[in-house]
Motif scaffolding. Structure first.
Motif, PDB file in Angstrom:
ATOM      1  N   THR A 184       0.860  -1.182   0.000  1.00  0.00           N
ATOM      2  CA  THR A 184       0.000   0.000   0.000  1.00  0.00           C
ATOM      3  C   THR A 184       0.896   1.231   0.000  1.00  0.00           C
ATOM      4  O   THR A 184       1.774   1.366   0.851  1.00  0.00           O
ATOM      5  CB  THR A 184      -0.924   0.030   1.232  1.00  0.00           C
ATOM      6  OG1 THR A 184      -1.754  -1.136   1.208  1.00  0.00           O
ATOM      7  CG2 THR A 184      -1.791   1.271   1.242  1.00  0.00           C
ATOM      8  N   MET A 185       0.661   2.105  -0.963  1.00  0.00           N
ATOM      9  CA  MET A 185       1.463   3.319  -1.095  1.00  0.00           C
ATOM     10  C   MET A 185       0.889   4.430  -0.220  1.00  0.00           C
ATOM     11  O   MET A 185      -0.316   4.558  -0.103  1.00  0.00           O
ATOM     12  CB  MET A 185       1.477   3.777  -2.563  1.00  0.00           C
ATOM     13  CG  MET A 185       2.017   2.731  -3.526  1.00  0.00           C
ATOM     14  SD  MET A 185       3.672   2.137  -3.104  1.00  0.00           S
ATOM     15  CE  MET A 185       4.594   3.659  -3.082  1.00  0.00           C
ATOM     16  N   SER A 186       1.779   5.237   0.373  1.00  0.00           N
ATOM     17  CA  SER A 186       1.316   6.343   1.202  1.00  0.00           C
ATOM     18  C   SER A 186       1.240   7.655   0.428  1.00  0.00           C
ATOM     19  O   SER A 186       0.735   8.640   0.943  1.00  0.00           O
ATOM     20  CB  SER A 186       2.175   6.499   2.451  1.00  0.00           C
ATOM     21  OG  SER A 186       3.514   6.296   2.199  1.00  0.00           O
ATOM     22  N   SER A 187       1.725   7.669  -0.815  1.00  0.00           N
ATOM     23  CA  SER A 187       1.586   8.841  -1.674  1.00  0.00           C
ATOM     24  C   SER A 187       1.483   8.375  -3.128  1.00  0.00           C
ATOM     25  O   SER A 187       1.695   7.205  -3.432  1.00  0.00           O
ATOM     26  CB  SER A 187       2.754   9.810  -1.485  1.00  0.00           C
ATOM     27  OG  SER A 187       3.975   9.190  -1.819  1.00  0.00           O
ATOM     28  N   SER A 188       1.195   9.315  -4.005  1.00  0.00           N
ATOM     29  CA  SER A 188       0.958   8.986  -5.410  1.00  0.00           C
ATOM     30  C   SER A 188       2.202   8.399  -6.092  1.00  0.00           C
ATOM     31  O   SER A 188       3.327   8.808  -5.813  1.00  0.00           O
ATOM     32  CB  SER A 188       0.536  10.243  -6.163  1.00  0.00           C
ATOM     33  OG  SER A 188       0.392   9.970  -7.536  1.00  0.00           O
ATOM     34  N   ILE A 189       1.946   7.458  -6.984  1.00  0.00           N
ATOM     35  CA  ILE A 189       3.022   6.895  -7.800  1.00  0.00           C
ATOM     36  C   ILE A 189       2.878   7.336  -9.256  1.00  0.00           C
ATOM     37  O   ILE A 189       3.653   6.925 -10.105  1.00  0.00           O
ATOM     38  CB  ILE A 189       3.063   5.351  -7.710  1.00  0.00           C
ATOM     39  CG1 ILE A 189       1.733   4.732  -8.145  1.00  0.00           C
ATOM     40  CG2 ILE A 189       3.464   4.917  -6.323  1.00  0.00           C
ATOM     41  CD1 ILE A 189       1.748   3.224  -8.266  1.00  0.00           C
ATOM     42  N   GLN A 190       1.901   8.192  -9.508  1.00  0.00           N
ATOM     43  CA  GLN A 190       1.658   8.664 -10.863  1.00  0.00           C
ATOM     44  C   GLN A 190       2.899   9.356 -11.409  1.00  0.00           C
ATOM     45  O   GLN A 190       3.518  10.189 -10.740  1.00  0.00           O
ATOM     46  CB  GLN A 190       0.480   9.623 -10.890  1.00  0.00           C
ATOM     47  CG  GLN A 190       0.061  10.019 -12.279  1.00  0.00           C
ATOM     48  CD  GLN A 190      -1.210  10.832 -12.289  1.00  0.00           C
ATOM     49  OE1 GLN A 190      -1.801  11.098 -11.244  1.00  0.00           O
ATOM     50  NE2 GLN A 190      -1.637  11.238 -13.449  1.00  0.00           N
ATOM     51  N   GLY A 191       3.277   8.990 -12.632  1.00  0.00           N
ATOM     52  CA  GLY A 191       4.409   9.621 -13.290  1.00  0.00           C
ATOM     53  C   GLY A 191       5.767   9.010 -12.972  1.00  0.00           C
ATOM     54  O   GLY A 191       6.768   9.407 -13.551  1.00  0.00           O
ATOM     55  N   LEU A 192       5.813   8.049 -12.036  1.00  0.00           N
ATOM     56  CA  LEU A 192       7.093   7.428 -11.692  1.00  0.00           C
ATOM     57  C   LEU A 192       7.410   6.288 -12.652  1.00  0.00           C
ATOM     58  O   LEU A 192       6.512   5.587 -13.114  1.00  0.00           O
ATOM     59  CB  LEU A 192       7.054   6.870 -10.262  1.00  0.00           C
ATOM     60  CG  LEU A 192       6.832   7.864  -9.143  1.00  0.00           C
ATOM     61  CD1 LEU A 192       6.807   7.136  -7.803  1.00  0.00           C
ATOM     62  CD2 LEU A 192       7.914   8.933  -9.133  1.00  0.00           C
ATOM     63  N   ALA A 193       8.684   6.095 -12.928  1.00  0.00           N
ATOM     64  CA  ALA A 193       9.129   4.954 -13.733  1.00  0.00           C
ATOM     65  C   ALA A 193       9.110   3.729 -12.826  1.00  0.00           C
ATOM     66  O   ALA A 193       9.960   3.585 -11.956  1.00  0.00           O
ATOM     67  CB  ALA A 193      10.526   5.209 -14.278  1.00  0.00           C
ATOM     68  N   LEU A 194       8.110   2.861 -13.017  1.00  0.00           N
ATOM     69  CA  LEU A 194       7.917   1.735 -12.103  1.00  0.00           C
ATOM     70  C   LEU A 194       8.159   0.369 -12.745  1.00  0.00           C
ATOM     71  O   LEU A 194       7.754  -0.642 -12.189  1.00  0.00           O
ATOM     72  CB  LEU A 194       6.495   1.761 -11.533  1.00  0.00           C
ATOM     73  CG  LEU A 194       6.219   2.860 -10.530  1.00  0.00           C
ATOM     74  CD1 LEU A 194       4.748   2.880 -10.154  1.00  0.00           C
ATOM     75  CD2 LEU A 194       7.068   2.667  -9.288  1.00  0.00           C
ATOM     76  N   LYS A 195       8.815   0.333 -13.891  1.00  0.00           N
ATOM     77  CA  LYS A 195       9.068  -0.973 -14.503  1.00  0.00           C
ATOM     78  C   LYS A 195       9.869  -1.845 -13.538  1.00  0.00           C
ATOM     79  O   LYS A 195       9.534  -2.992 -13.286  1.00  0.00           O
ATOM     80  CB  LYS A 195       9.812  -0.812 -15.821  1.00  0.00           C
ATOM     81  CG  LYS A 195      10.051  -2.125 -16.518  1.00  0.00           C
ATOM     82  CD  LYS A 195      10.702  -1.947 -17.860  1.00  0.00           C
ATOM     83  CE  LYS A 195      10.931  -3.311 -18.492  1.00  0.00           C
ATOM     84  NZ  LYS A 195      11.544  -3.204 -19.801  1.00  0.00           N
ATOM     85  N   GLU A 196      10.934  -1.300 -12.981  1.00  0.00           N
ATOM     86  CA  GLU A 196      11.709  -1.971 -11.929  1.00  0.00           C
ATOM     87  C   GLU A 196      12.129  -0.940 -10.891  1.00  0.00           C
ATOM     88  O   GLU A 196      12.386   0.220 -11.221  1.00  0.00           O
ATOM     89  CB  GLU A 196      12.948  -2.666 -12.490  1.00  0.00           C
ATOM     90  CG  GLU A 196      12.635  -3.940 -13.221  1.00  0.00           C
ATOM     91  CD  GLU A 196      13.880  -4.766 -13.534  1.00  0.00           C
ATOM     92  OE1 GLU A 196      13.716  -5.759 -14.227  1.00  0.00           O
ATOM     93  OE2 GLU A 196      14.986  -4.418 -13.095  1.00  0.00           O
TER      94      GLU A 196
END
Length: 85
Positions: A25-37
């Motif tokens: 569970t994330m505590s802040s937004s992950i929008q726009g982050l490079a999350l492939k790895e």
């Protein structure tokens, strides 16, 4: 969690963990982050961590697969609603 190149970090809570995957569970937004790895940091001093690949996103929860040495793709994890009993 932290970017592979260290350019970003986000606080999170590990809800469920297994040998090859976890639900976070994330505590802040992950929008726009490079999350492939990315790295899941399991210690405040950085000595315990796992390299992860993003499997799914559902609101503030994400599923990750742990990337093993020699397997950069990881094994995709199914969303909770895709699991069969």
């Amino acid at each position: 969690m932290m970017a592979i190149d260290g350019t970003w970090q986000r606080e999170c809570l590990v809800n469920d963990v297994a040998e090859t995957e976890a639900t976070i569970t994330m505590s802040s937004s992950i929008q726009g982050l490079a999350l492939k790895e990315f790295f899941l940091l399991l210690s405040s001093v950085g000595v315990a961590y796992r390299r992860c690949s993003l499997a799914w996103v559902n609101g503030d929860q994400i599923g990750v697969s742990f990337v093993r040495p020699g397997n950069k793709s990881g094994k995709p994890r199914k969303k909770p609603d895709e699991l069969t009993s």
